[in-house]
Write an enzyme that holds these catalytic residues in place. Sequence first.
Site, PDB file in Angstrom:
ATOM      1  N   LYS A 126     -59.564  25.082  48.763  1.00  0.00           N
ATOM      2  CA  LYS A 126     -60.994  24.927  48.523  1.00  0.00           C
ATOM      3  C   LYS A 126     -61.225  23.963  50.026  1.00  0.00           C
ATOM      4  O   LYS A 126     -62.299  24.385  50.602  1.00  0.00           O
ATOM      5  CB  LYS A 126     -61.462  24.218  47.408  1.00  0.00           C
ATOM      6  CG  LYS A 126     -61.154  25.414  46.331  1.00  0.00           C
ATOM      7  CD  LYS A 126     -61.480  24.816  44.929  1.00  0.00           C
ATOM      8  CE  LYS A 126     -61.077  25.732  43.689  1.00  0.00           C
ATOM      9  NZ  LYS A 126     -60.919  25.173  42.493  1.00  0.00           N
ATOM     10  N   GLN A 170     -62.168  20.474  38.587  1.00  0.00           N
ATOM     11  CA  GLN A 170     -61.009  21.348  38.524  1.00  0.00           C
ATOM     12  C   GLN A 170     -60.129  21.191  37.174  1.00  0.00           C
ATOM     13  O   GLN A 170     -60.022  20.350  36.707  1.00  0.00           O
ATOM     14  CB  GLN A 170     -59.721  20.694  39.612  1.00  0.00           C
ATOM     15  CG  GLN A 170     -58.706  21.514  39.670  1.00  0.00           C
ATOM     16  CD  GLN A 170     -58.724  22.979  40.540  1.00  0.00           C
ATOM     17  OE1 GLN A 170     -59.696  23.044  41.368  1.00  0.00           O
ATOM     18  NE2 GLN A 170     -58.380  23.771  39.595  1.00  0.00           N
ATOM     19  N   ASP A 193     -69.356  26.752  39.427  1.00  0.00           N
ATOM     20  CA  ASP A 193     -68.257  27.314  38.570  1.00  0.00           C
ATOM     21  C   ASP A 193     -68.803  28.268  37.397  1.00  0.00           C
ATOM     22  O   ASP A 193     -67.969  29.028  36.919  1.00  0.00           O
ATOM     23  CB  ASP A 193     -67.376  26.165  38.069  1.00  0.00           C
ATOM     24  CG  ASP A 193     -65.786  26.381  38.538  1.00  0.00           C
ATOM     25  OD1 ASP A 193     -65.537  27.192  39.191  1.00  0.00           O
ATOM     26  OD2 ASP A 193     -65.043  25.541  38.220  1.00  0.00           O
TER      27      ASP A 193
END
Length: 368
Positions: A126, A170, A193
Amino acid sequence: MASKNKVQSIVVSWWRKNTLLLSTSRTLNTIATGYDNRILKSPPLVSLDFPDVWTSSFTNYSAPSTHNLGSEEIARVIDGKQIADEIISAVGLEVRRMKKTIGEVPGLGVILVGERRDSLTYVSNKIKACEETGIKFALTQFPDNCKEDEVCDAIMRFNTDPSFHGILVQLPLPQHLNEEKILGMLKLEKDVDGFHPMNMGHLAMRGREPLFIPCTPKGCVELLIRSDVEIMGKTAVVIGRSNIVGLPVSLLLQRHNATVSVVNESTLNPEEITREADILVSAVGIPNLVRGNWIKPGAVVLDVGTHPVEDEGGCEEGGYRLIGDVCYEEASRVASSITPVPGGVGPMTVAMLLCNTLQSAARKYSFV
């Protein structure tokens, strides 16, 4: 009956032509959705919400097909890395245009807890993608034994910082941390997300458009569309029902008008169900769970699972390699198309994260 079917056909045809107009007042993010679709090929979800009109055509019987399996690989490989690279390049062009036009760039804040090898790899990918596209990136990292309040405080800092338009925690988190509470701290407008209950709820509801679609499911559908795989009317089976992939990908496939079944750990006959699938998505993280005899000949297989296997000579850093849920050697002799691991769905997840972050910034600045 013929008259009834004719009326139903007219209704569906009219709805398809006018659904974008009808949905304008209901969508949450008209500007950003339209903007997003300049880069992606996936249409707005509300444009897929045809009326629930049943016809007698579904009762037509067709004999099962036969397929003689050979020893050679027959499946087309769906190159997720190549497709993701194309999307990331397009995102980069838009980021540069935004900076030149209004002097702003999208910002992404990532929170990482612990040092799981797979999580470190994902975050590294990322960072690299953000650097490539010009998206501002900041990483806040904590040790495995950090306190929950520390993570929540980091989220609040990103929530209140106007230069960050997306926040990602994460996953998975260490077991002593309350994942639901932590994800609930994310500001809805920055939940790139797509795991906020509001986003998930709007994903599930006809006539609604979530602010963000979860990245991996969004990437799966984009792969299908770009690979010219018809979704509407097809039978899809999703293995796994996690909040991260299994649940949202099943909802998204339903929104694309597939007939969806979900296989979970309590399913008594999983291989029988998966053999009915025109589109098979596996997302459980169990290596080689799906064998060749689980797959319908000619099916399209998306392997979301990633499982690190110790391998001193492996291609990944740290002496391990990744394998998927699907036994690739067997599946590639049965399926018509298949994603590899690595290089399939994984790169698309990163690309969709960048798209969602760009979409968030475009929404904030009304940038078109």
